[in-house]
Scaffold this active site. Structure first.
Site, PDB file in Angstrom:
ATOM      1  N   ARG A 117      13.197 -15.923 -29.331  1.00 20.87           N
ATOM      2  CA  ARG A 117      14.455 -15.591 -28.667  1.00 20.87           C
ATOM      3  C   ARG A 117      14.431 -16.321 -27.337  1.00 20.87           C
ATOM      4  O   ARG A 117      13.560 -16.086 -26.498  1.00 20.87           O
ATOM      5  CB  ARG A 117      14.565 -14.082 -28.456  1.00 20.87           C
ATOM      6  CG  ARG A 117      15.797 -13.632 -27.659  1.00 20.87           C
ATOM      7  CD  ARG A 117      17.084 -14.011 -28.367  1.00 20.87           C
ATOM      8  NE  ARG A 117      18.229 -13.319 -27.788  1.00 20.87           N
ATOM      9  CZ  ARG A 117      18.881 -13.733 -26.694  1.00 20.87           C
ATOM     10  NH1 ARG A 117      18.490 -14.825 -26.065  1.00 20.87           N
ATOM     11  NH2 ARG A 117      19.918 -13.036 -26.258  1.00 20.87           N
ATOM     12  N   GLU A 166      27.952 -14.659 -30.289  1.00 21.22           N
ATOM     13  CA  GLU A 166      27.450 -14.072 -31.532  1.00 21.22           C
ATOM     14  C   GLU A 166      28.130 -14.687 -32.747  1.00 21.22           C
ATOM     15  O   GLU A 166      29.355 -14.837 -32.785  1.00 21.22           O
ATOM     16  CB  GLU A 166      27.680 -12.563 -31.529  1.00 21.22           C
ATOM     17  CG  GLU A 166      26.883 -11.808 -30.480  1.00 21.22           C
ATOM     18  CD  GLU A 166      25.398 -11.776 -30.791  1.00 21.22           C
ATOM     19  OE1 GLU A 166      25.030 -11.993 -31.962  1.00 21.22           O
ATOM     20  OE2 GLU A 166      24.609 -11.526 -29.857  1.00 21.22           O
ATOM     21  N   ARG A 176      10.519 -10.446 -31.402  1.00 18.65           N
ATOM     22  CA  ARG A 176      10.666 -11.879 -31.163  1.00 18.65           C
ATOM     23  C   ARG A 176      10.000 -12.260 -29.847  1.00 18.65           C
ATOM     24  O   ARG A 176      10.060 -11.528 -28.866  1.00 18.65           O
ATOM     25  CB  ARG A 176      12.149 -12.266 -31.116  1.00 18.65           C
ATOM     26  CG  ARG A 176      12.872 -12.042 -32.421  1.00 18.65           C
ATOM     27  CD  ARG A 176      14.361 -12.280 -32.281  1.00 18.65           C
ATOM     28  NE  ARG A 176      14.963 -11.377 -31.305  1.00 18.65           N
ATOM     29  CZ  ARG A 176      16.271 -11.309 -31.065  1.00 18.65           C
ATOM     30  NH1 ARG A 176      17.092 -12.092 -31.725  1.00 18.65           N
ATOM     31  NH2 ARG A 176      16.755 -10.470 -30.165  1.00 18.65           N
TER      32      ARG A 176
END
Length: 205
Positions: free
Chosen positions: A86, A94, A134
């Protein structure tokens, strides 16, 4: 296929910038080769749980970007591990997934990030782990900070949540101010612009 063996382990990432702990999985494929991943087991197979310690110096190694999920999340391979990254300090529009329409410029952000690093060797500067296990990291390719590049191109904003203490947000905020002033990328929407954070609240998973 030989049975998959899961080892839910602690991985110690020895870095010059920070140290973090995250889950790592290991399994043996049909060819007898052992694999490691911090993402998940293949095919969702059940396996035996074990403990083991693994060390890896991420910031001194090259990793290959194998997949770009969206404008701020990628997968890399290196040191016999698959890592989902990430990109720290940024938040891209998004994509919405398969059931929801994504935000404007979400596909553009994904496309540009692919062009920048897909299939290429990159270096990582790691800042611990975030949601969904992540690894948070800055990605560098050909001397460029790719996280910062996405901000400069108006395809991501500065992350509005809590940032790692050892991440300097000043260059990110400066780049965002300039991109917004020039109405680059997603900032061309003007008052119609909606931050990814707001969009996620309005469109929960």
């Amino acid at each position: 296929m030989r049975p998959a063996i899961q080892m839910c382990v602690t991985i110690l990432l020895v870095l010059s910038v920070s140290q973090a702990r995250c889950d790592v999985y290991s399994w043996i494929d049909e060819n007898g080769i052992r694999h490691f991943s911090n993402v998940s087991l293949p095919y969702g197979e059940k396996a035996t749980q074990m403990r083991e310690s693994v060390s890896s110096t991420i910031d001194k190694s090259n990793f290959k970007v194998t997949k770009v999920f969206d404008g701020d999340t990628v997968q890399v391979q290196g040191q016999d591990l698959d890592f989902r990254i990430r990109m720290v300090g940024i938040d891209a529009p998004e994509t919405g997934g398969s059931r929801k329409k994504g935000q404007p410029y979400s596909q553009k952000a994904k496309k540009v990030l692919r062009q920048l690093i897909q299939g290429k060797k990159v270096r990582l500067k790691q800042y611990g782990t975030g949601g969904y296990n992540r690894i948070l990291a800055e990605i560098f390719s050909q001397g460029r900070n790719i996280n910062l590049t996405m901000i400069r191109q108006g395809l991501a904003e500065v992350y509005q949540g809590r940032l790692p203490k050892n991440l300097d947000p000043a260059p990110y905020k400066k780049a965002q101010t300039e991109a917004r002033r020039r109405r680059i990328g997603m900032w061309s929407q003007g008052n119609a612009y909606k931050s990814p954070k707001t969009w996620r609240k309005e469109n929960p998973r």
